[in-house]
Design a protein around this motif. Structure first.
Motif, PDB file in Angstrom:
ATOM      1  N   LYS B   5       0.872  -1.163   0.000  1.00  0.00           N
ATOM      2  CA  LYS B   5       0.000   0.000   0.000  1.00  0.00           C
ATOM      3  C   LYS B   5       0.911   1.216   0.000  1.00  0.00           C
ATOM      4  O   LYS B   5       1.884   1.242   0.752  1.00  0.00           O
ATOM      5  N   LEU B   6       0.610   2.186  -0.822  1.00  0.00           N
ATOM      6  CA  LEU B   6       1.368   3.437  -0.781  1.00  0.00           C
ATOM      7  C   LEU B   6       0.445   4.536  -0.278  1.00  0.00           C
ATOM      8  O   LEU B   6      -0.673   4.704  -0.791  1.00  0.00           O
ATOM      9  N   ILE B   7       0.906   5.268   0.717  1.00  0.00           N
ATOM     10  CA  ILE B   7       0.118   6.355   1.298  1.00  0.00           C
ATOM     11  C   ILE B   7       0.871   7.659   1.042  1.00  0.00           C
ATOM     12  O   ILE B   7       1.935   7.891   1.626  1.00  0.00           O
ATOM     13  N   ASP B   8       0.336   8.466   0.153  1.00  0.00           N
ATOM     14  CA  ASP B   8       0.955   9.759  -0.128  1.00  0.00           C
ATOM     15  C   ASP B   8       0.303  10.784   0.804  1.00  0.00           C
ATOM     16  O   ASP B   8      -0.761  11.327   0.498  1.00  0.00           O
ATOM     17  N   LEU B 167       5.485   0.390  -6.500  1.00  0.00           N
ATOM     18  CA  LEU B 167       5.063   1.464  -5.611  1.00  0.00           C
ATOM     19  C   LEU B 167       6.262   2.215  -5.038  1.00  0.00           C
ATOM     20  O   LEU B 167       6.217   3.438  -4.866  1.00  0.00           O
ATOM     21  N   LEU B 168       7.345   1.464  -4.753  1.00  0.00           N
ATOM     22  CA  LEU B 168       8.556   2.117  -4.244  1.00  0.00           C
ATOM     23  C   LEU B 168       9.092   3.111  -5.271  1.00  0.00           C
ATOM     24  O   LEU B 168       9.468   4.238  -4.938  1.00  0.00           O
ATOM     25  N   PHE B 169       9.097   2.672  -6.517  1.00  0.00           N
ATOM     26  CA  PHE B 169       9.559   3.519  -7.623  1.00  0.00           C
ATOM     27  C   PHE B 169       8.682   4.771  -7.718  1.00  0.00           C
ATOM     28  O   PHE B 169       9.166   5.898  -7.797  1.00  0.00           O
ATOM     29  N   VAL B 188      10.592   9.012   1.341  1.00  0.00           N
ATOM     30  CA  VAL B 188       9.772   7.808   1.476  1.00  0.00           C
ATOM     31  C   VAL B 188      10.015   7.189   2.847  1.00  0.00           C
ATOM     32  O   VAL B 188      11.162   7.102   3.301  1.00  0.00           O
ATOM     33  N   TYR B 189       8.948   6.783   3.509  1.00  0.00           N
ATOM     34  CA  TYR B 189       9.060   6.081   4.793  1.00  0.00           C
ATOM     35  C   TYR B 189       8.923   4.588   4.547  1.00  0.00           C
ATOM     36  O   TYR B 189       7.859   4.098   4.167  1.00  0.00           O
ATOM     37  N   LEU B 203       6.299  11.222   2.700  1.00  0.00           N
ATOM     38  CA  LEU B 203       6.153  12.271   3.714  1.00  0.00           C
ATOM     39  C   LEU B 203       6.757  13.564   3.179  1.00  0.00           C
ATOM     40  O   LEU B 203       7.832  13.552   2.575  1.00  0.00           O
ATOM     41  N   LYS B 204       6.075  14.679   3.458  1.00  0.00           N
ATOM     42  CA  LYS B 204       6.614  15.962   3.013  1.00  0.00           C
ATOM     43  C   LYS B 204       7.881  16.295   3.772  1.00  0.00           C
ATOM     44  O   LYS B 204       8.743  17.022   3.289  1.00  0.00           O
ATOM     45  N   ASP B 205       7.988  15.772   5.009  1.00  0.00           N
ATOM     46  CA  ASP B 205       9.231  15.929   5.765  1.00  0.00           C
ATOM     47  C   ASP B 205       9.618  14.565   6.325  1.00  0.00           C
ATOM     48  O   ASP B 205       9.199  14.189   7.416  1.00  0.00           O
TER      49      ASP B 205
END
Lengths: 201, 264
Positions: B5-8, B167-169, B188-189, B203-205
């Protein structure tokens, strides 16, 4: 002629402690390793084992407390016990020359008593923390999850030695704990200072 | 194929549609908070019948304004899962071929060790049946080719489901995009301490994951690793050594004499 070694109360407390220890110990071992999980089927399956383990531990805590109270005054280590412990290897090889005469309990028994007392304290405290994960903060559970099995291993190893000594090495020791009586010859052989004290009375 | 799952988080608007979808698909009752807690967040943390929580993390910015760092909190489906390591019941926590970590409730004994072993504090013990529950990554949907309920319902494309490598890409590309938009520490976390997770965040930070309610460097607790590793080996040696030692002692030395003669 027979000498009373353990009163009925002492024997009853000892065996209640023993049974609850074995119950808590086996259910604990079942949950300790996947390879020993088969033990859980003997106790009614995984959830039943998990349910019974802390209750068996609670019974163990209570009866061990009674046992501690009745024996603690005989368990103080004195100067003679220091000598006994230095000669314990020789004692283990059945060579009793120069090993000090034992009182009601020899120094090995006293060491077992204190080892079990300390291990049990750790087990009760950490066991309470692990009983329900919502009772205690995570930091406490993280410590408990390590020290609980560690203390249990010390305790179980001590009890393996205790059972071996009581059942196999010292003839009639098991009988003394079951029926409470020994012969004067047995008392002379294993607890000479205790026997001398009884005779002096 | 490992799925993820990717959570932006930069696209989350806090609508909580994913929370509703999760409750609906998994047939959970909705339990409103008895009182207002001073936040829009549905409840303070996860519970045994609430597996997916949008955290409304309130962060004070440099300009003294308060910002919401939305983050979706649920099981991370770690590659090196602390719950699996701590679980004493064989087969109660399993990993599907697609990488999803799933609880098998028939085999769960309710000890709660997984709760202690989890570096993200995700599993919850149900007071009803004394078993532990968490996000299944909708394994009952993914098994038949559907995407998880939360993904299906997300209206902003904040959530994506797919093959983990893809998704990592995609996540890295999105982080670069955010960087060029001025969020210089976007990233990326995918914490390495647990071997990476099958729930990935943009994450933006990324230098301060705590601001999103995520642990900075999660690892399996060392006490759990020590207990399940060296202590287990040492314990086996102590117990087996005790029994074998006693056996050979008896062969070599045998019992003590039963009685001592009367010297009087």
């Amino acid at each position: 002629m027979k000498i009373e070694r353990f009163t009925f109360t002492e024997r009853a407390v000892h065996w209640m402690t023993a049974i609850s220890f074995v119950y808590a110990g086996l259910t604990g071992l079942a949950l300790w390793s996947h390879k020993l999980y088969w033990i859980a089927s003997v106790f009614g399956g995984g959830p039943a084992t998990r349910f019974a383990h802390p209750w068996a531990g609670t019974v163990f805590a209570v009866v061990l407390g009674l046992m501690f109270r009745s024996w603690v005054s005989s368990m103080r280590l004195d100067a003679q016990d220091q000598v006994w412990l230095r000669k314990s290897l020789q004692y283990a090889m059945n060579d009793h020359h120069g090993v000090p005469d034992a009182g009601r309990f020899n120094a090995g028994q006293k060491m077992l008593f204190w080892t079990q007392a300390v291990a049990a304290l750790v087990l009760f405290a950490s066991g309470f923390v692990l009983w329900n994960p919502t009772w205690m903060p995570r930091a406490a559970r993280l410590i408990a999850i390590l020290v609980h099995p560690a203390a249990a291993l010390v305790s179980i190893t001590g009890i393996i030695l205790h059972i071996y000594m009581g059942v196999f090495v010292v003839p009639k020791a098991l009988h003394a704990m079951v029926r409470g009586e020994v012969t004067p010859g047995w008392a002379r052989a294993h607890h000479r200072a205790w026997y001398a004290g009884l005779k002096g009375k | 194929m490992i799925v993820a799952k990717l959570i932006d988080t930069s696209l989350c608007i806090g609508c909580k549609a994913c929370e509703v979808a999760c409750q609906e698909w998994n047939d959970q009752e909705f339990k409103p908070q008895p009182e207002f807690l001073g936040t829009y967040q549905t409840q303070p943390e996860l519970s045994h019948n609430f597996w997916n929580l949008i955290k409304f993390n309130e962060i004070e910015q440099d300009n003294k304004m308060v910002a919401w760092n939305m983050s979706k909190y649920q099981c991370m489906h770690c590659a090196d899962a602390g719950c699996m390591k701590a679980c004493p019941a064989p087969g109660a926590i399993i990993r599907h071929a697609n990488g999803t970590v799933d609880f098998v409730h028939d085999k769960c004994v309710g000890c709660g060790y997984c709760i202690t072993g989890c570096p993200f504090d995700v599993p919850r013990l149900s007071p009803k049946d004394n078993k532990v529950y968490k996000c299944t990554l909708c394994s009952d949907r993914t098994a038949v080719g559907l995407e998880p309920a939360c993904i299906k319902t997300c209206p902003t494309n904040c959530l994506t489901f797919g093959e983990r490598d893809d998704l990592l890409f995609q996540a890295e590309a999105r982080a670069k995009e955010l960087q060029s938009d001025g969020h210089t520490s976007a990233g990326v976390y995918n914490p390495a301490g647990v071997g990476g997770t099958n729930v990935l965040y943009v994450l933006k930070d990324a230098s301060k994951p705590e601001q999103y309610g995520l642990p900075k460097d999660p690892t399996i607790p060392w006490t759990v690793s020590l207990w399940k590793g060296p202590l287990k080996a040492l314990g086996t040696m102590a117990l087996a050594g005790g029994v074998l030692g006693a056996f050979f002692h008896y062969l070599k030395f045998g019992p003590q004499q039963e009685e001592a003669p009367d010297e009087d």
